[in-house]
Write a protein that holds these residues in place. Structure first.
Motif, PDB file in Angstrom:
ATOM      1  N   ARG A 166      -2.213  -1.846   4.779  1.00  0.00           N
ATOM      2  CA  ARG A 166      -2.873  -2.965   5.342  1.00  0.00           C
ATOM      3  C   ARG A 166      -2.191  -4.352   5.513  1.00  0.00           C
ATOM      4  O   ARG A 166      -3.139  -5.211   6.105  1.00  0.00           O
ATOM      5  CB  ARG A 166      -4.262  -3.337   4.611  1.00  0.00           C
ATOM      6  N   VAL A 167      -0.822  -4.175   5.422  1.00  0.00           N
ATOM      7  CA  VAL A 167       0.027  -5.271   5.886  1.00  0.00           C
ATOM      8  C   VAL A 167      -0.054  -5.733   7.156  1.00  0.00           C
ATOM      9  O   VAL A 167       0.082  -7.049   7.530  1.00  0.00           O
ATOM     10  CB  VAL A 167       1.464  -5.038   5.395  1.00  0.00           C
ATOM     11  N   GLY A 191       7.432  -8.497   3.631  1.00  0.00           N
ATOM     12  CA  GLY A 191       7.749  -7.936   4.970  1.00  0.00           C
ATOM     13  C   GLY A 191       7.126  -6.425   4.852  1.00  0.00           C
ATOM     14  O   GLY A 191       6.358  -6.461   3.942  1.00  0.00           O
ATOM     15  N   GLY A 214      -2.336 -15.259   6.095  1.00  0.00           N
ATOM     16  CA  GLY A 214      -3.358 -14.461   5.401  1.00  0.00           C
ATOM     17  C   GLY A 214      -4.094 -15.148   4.397  1.00  0.00           C
ATOM     18  O   GLY A 214      -3.879 -16.174   3.906  1.00  0.00           O
ATOM     19  N   GLY A 215      -5.162 -14.622   3.904  1.00  0.00           N
ATOM     20  CA  GLY A 215      -6.266 -15.059   2.940  1.00  0.00           C
ATOM     21  C   GLY A 215      -5.567 -15.506   1.586  1.00  0.00           C
ATOM     22  O   GLY A 215      -5.826 -16.683   1.043  1.00  0.00           O
ATOM     23  N   SER A 216      -4.619 -14.734   1.143  1.00  0.00           N
ATOM     24  CA  SER A 216      -3.995 -15.031  -0.141  1.00  0.00           C
ATOM     25  C   SER A 216      -3.031 -16.164  -0.063  1.00  0.00           C
ATOM     26  O   SER A 216      -2.783 -16.927  -0.969  1.00  0.00           O
ATOM     27  CB  SER A 216      -3.246 -13.827  -0.930  1.00  0.00           C
ATOM     28  N   HIS A 235       2.566 -14.421   8.257  1.00  0.00           N
ATOM     29  CA  HIS A 235       3.020 -14.585   7.140  1.00  0.00           C
ATOM     30  C   HIS A 235       1.973 -14.012   5.968  1.00  0.00           C
ATOM     31  O   HIS A 235       0.713 -14.318   6.149  1.00  0.00           O
ATOM     32  CB  HIS A 235       3.140 -16.108   6.816  1.00  0.00           C
ATOM     33  N   TYR A 294       7.282  -2.731   3.678  1.00  0.00           N
ATOM     34  CA  TYR A 294       8.032  -1.967   2.834  1.00  0.00           C
ATOM     35  C   TYR A 294       7.814  -0.451   3.303  1.00  0.00           C
ATOM     36  O   TYR A 294       6.886  -0.057   3.701  1.00  0.00           O
ATOM     37  CB  TYR A 294       7.659  -2.125   1.350  1.00  0.00           C
ATOM     38  N   ALA A 343       6.701   1.596   1.201  1.00  0.00           N
ATOM     39  CA  ALA A 343       5.307   1.928   0.648  1.00  0.00           C
ATOM     40  C   ALA A 343       4.675   0.566  -0.038  1.00  0.00           C
ATOM     41  O   ALA A 343       5.727  -0.314   0.189  1.00  0.00           O
ATOM     42  CB  ALA A 343       5.565   2.923  -0.403  1.00  0.00           C
ATOM     43  N   ASP A 344       3.618   0.557  -0.173  1.00  0.00           N
ATOM     44  CA  ASP A 344       2.834  -0.762  -0.714  1.00  0.00           C
ATOM     45  C   ASP A 344       3.682  -1.285  -1.750  1.00  0.00           C
ATOM     46  O   ASP A 344       3.715  -0.344  -3.021  1.00  0.00           O
ATOM     47  CB  ASP A 344       1.293  -0.429  -1.113  1.00  0.00           C
ATOM     48  N   PRO A 345       4.373  -2.172  -1.742  1.00  0.00           N
ATOM     49  CA  PRO A 345       5.391  -2.579  -3.101  1.00  0.00           C
ATOM     50  C   PRO A 345       4.445  -3.067  -4.289  1.00  0.00           C
ATOM     51  O   PRO A 345       5.041  -3.200  -5.419  1.00  0.00           O
ATOM     52  CB  PRO A 345       5.900  -3.938  -2.628  1.00  0.00           C
ATOM     53  N   HIS A 346       3.131  -3.320  -3.999  1.00  0.00           N
ATOM     54  CA  HIS A 346       2.021  -3.677  -5.300  1.00  0.00           C
ATOM     55  C   HIS A 346       1.893  -2.245  -5.854  1.00  0.00           C
ATOM     56  O   HIS A 346       1.741  -2.282  -7.275  1.00  0.00           O
ATOM     57  CB  HIS A 346       0.886  -4.296  -4.868  1.00  0.00           C
ATOM     58  N   ASP A 372       1.393 -12.207   1.479  1.00  0.00           N
ATOM     59  CA  ASP A 372       1.774 -12.428   0.248  1.00  0.00           C
ATOM     60  C   ASP A 372       3.061 -11.430  -0.188  1.00  0.00           C
ATOM     61  O   ASP A 372       3.262 -11.186  -1.338  1.00  0.00           O
ATOM     62  CB  ASP A 372       0.576 -12.309  -0.622  1.00  0.00           C
ATOM     63  N   VAL A 373       3.635 -10.773   0.910  1.00  0.00           N
ATOM     64  CA  VAL A 373       4.789  -9.937   0.434  1.00  0.00           C
ATOM     65  C   VAL A 373       5.951 -10.074   1.441  1.00  0.00           C
ATOM     66  O   VAL A 373       5.659 -10.887   2.449  1.00  0.00           O
ATOM     67  CB  VAL A 373       4.554  -8.294   0.386  1.00  0.00           C
TER      68      VAL A 373
END
Ligand code: ADP
Ligand code: ASP
Ligand code: MG
Length: 408
Positions: free
Chosen positions: A211-212, A179, A9-11, A174, A181, A183-186, A176-177
């Motif tokens: 959005r993962v 897997g 992905g982008g990041s 692949h 989760y 809920a959104d881990p961020h 930036d997290v």
């Protein structure tokens, strides 16, 4: 020799160092004896930047040209990654969506993949090359053969579609997290990584804001039975497997929470309550490719009723331009909109046919002083529409109330 599809992905490709990191990971997969097809996103926030620039030129960019512009983001990163691999001694070829044989319909900015002819990909793989494909794009069917894009986040869909078409052993996403989760881990630091999740649950989470994974990627994964691994681009942590028969890790439990702030509500006030009114409003919306969610019609008084529905915020202006004339023509009073809302959803196959989940969700939101404006459900999901500024409180409280941080 196994064929695997990896998507970054982008990041994960935001700068030169990260592109070299991805090249090392791709090279490792190749060294392990695999044939490797890589799908790549545009670097960092490139797509947002291109959209911003287009809107500086005009408020309503021509959609054909908009796609021609957005597709360039992925075409940059594919070439950078191929250069990085070639520079370290690996054979690599980058391909645009069109070169990779990805044909779509003609719906610019939201195109769907119609078919993939992977002969060029196979040819490059047979030569021993790593193949890098630009994500999120294709070429439209028919005489014009225009560049199309698949909608935001669509590189996941390119990856799963290619994995299906090449009968790949696995599609690895692949990001930036580490897997998927609970809920959104961020947003929720206590969110727990899931070892596995079924397509059905993942599709509901993705469609309602997690959005993962792009929701259409999950749909394709289920349709073609492609095992999908969601894992980190930066660590070797095991990640989450999305597959058909996710073991009943947890019975009778909510599996995850999703939220979505891309919500606008439209209320049509004072329309006559007779057959044909809903069709008159929703048919032209469907023809304009506007997807409508959460439709509620009030009980009528004196044969006059109100109708409320939600659309994505970027569809609101278009939706209003379609609905307002219809409402006028059927003698309705007015249309009222609200774009300060969000959806929060709990999802889990364990909730099916088990009473009490909705009540617990409503009670939890009530205890937080959060007003529920609309409610929708599927067999495995309950969604409440609430004020956008209370989203974090809602997700946090629900995560706790449904004990999602606990492994059971
Ligand atoms: P990429 O650029 O790699 O496609 P995205 O930003 O599209 O990455 O998706 C990854 C992001 O999805 C994470 O950074 C995370 O904030 C968000 N996310 C939302 N819900 C979840 C969830 N349930 N599990 C993991 N990540 C989630
Ligand atoms: N670059 C596109 C986007 O930002 C596609 C993707 O990354 O999946 O939406
Ligand atoms: Mg994404």
């Amino acid at each position: 020799m196994a064929l695997i599809v990896q998507k970054y992905g982008g990041s994960s490709v935001a700068d030169a160092e990260r592109i070299k990191n991805v090249a090392r990971r791709v090279a490792k997969a190749k060294d392990e004896g695999n044939q490797v097809v890589v799908v790549i996103s545009a670097m960092g926030d490139t797509t947002d930047y291109l959209i911003e620039k287009a809107l500086e030129i005009t408020d309503h960019p021509d959609l054909r040209e908009f796609d021609a512009l957005l597709a360039t983001g992925e075409q940059q990163s594919m070439a950078f990654l191929a250069m990085a691999l070639i520079a370290t001694g690996y054979g690599a070829t980058s391909l645009s969506g069109a070169q990779a044989g990805i044909t779509t319909d003609t719906v610019h900015s939201q195109a769907r993949i119609l078919k993939i002819d992977p002969k060029r990909i196979r040819k490059e793989l047979d030569k021993g090359n790593i193949v890098i494909v630009a994500g999120f794009q294709g070429i439209s069917k028919g005489e014009e053969e225009d560049i199309t894009t698949l909608g935001r986040g669509g590189s996941d869909t390119t990856a799963v579609a290619l994995a299906a078409s090449l009968s790949a052993e696995i599609c690895q996403i692949h990001t930036d997290v580490e897997g998927v989760y609970t809920a959104d881990p961020h947003l929720i630091p206590g969110a727990r990584k899931l070892k596995e999740i079924g397509y059905e649950e993942m599709l509901e989470l993705a469609s309602y804001g997690a959005r993962v994974m792009h929701n259409r990627a999950v749909e394709l994964g289920e349709l073609y039975n492609v095992p999908i691994l969601v894992a980190s681009s930066f660590s070797d942590s095991p990640g989450t497997i999305i597959c058909k028969e996710a073991s009943m890790e947890v019975k009778n439990k909510a599996r995850g929470i999703a939220y979505d702030t891309n919500v606008s509500k439209v209320t049509v006030v004072g329309v006559p309550d007779h057959p044909g009114i809903a069709a008159a409003i929703f048919e032209p919306l469907a023809r304009a490719n506007i997807s409508v969610d959460t439709i509620v019609q009030n009980a009528s008084i004196n044969n006059i009723t109100d109708l409320t529905f939600t659309v994505a915020r970027n569809d609101l202006i278009k939706a209003m331009s379609i609905v307002e004339p219809v409402v006028k023509s059927v003698g309705g009073k007015q249309c009222v909109t609200d774009s300060t809302l969000a959806k929060v959803s709990i999802v889990g196959t364990g909730m099916q046919n088990t009473p009490g989940y909705a009540a617990r969700m409503f009670r939890t939101l009530h205890e937080q002083g959060i007003n529920i404006q609309l409610i929708t459900t599927s067999e495995i999901r309950i969604t409440c529409i609430i004020s956008e500024d209370r989203v974090k409180d809602a997700v946090q409280a629900l995560h706790q109330a449904f004990e999602l941080e606990k492994e059971t």
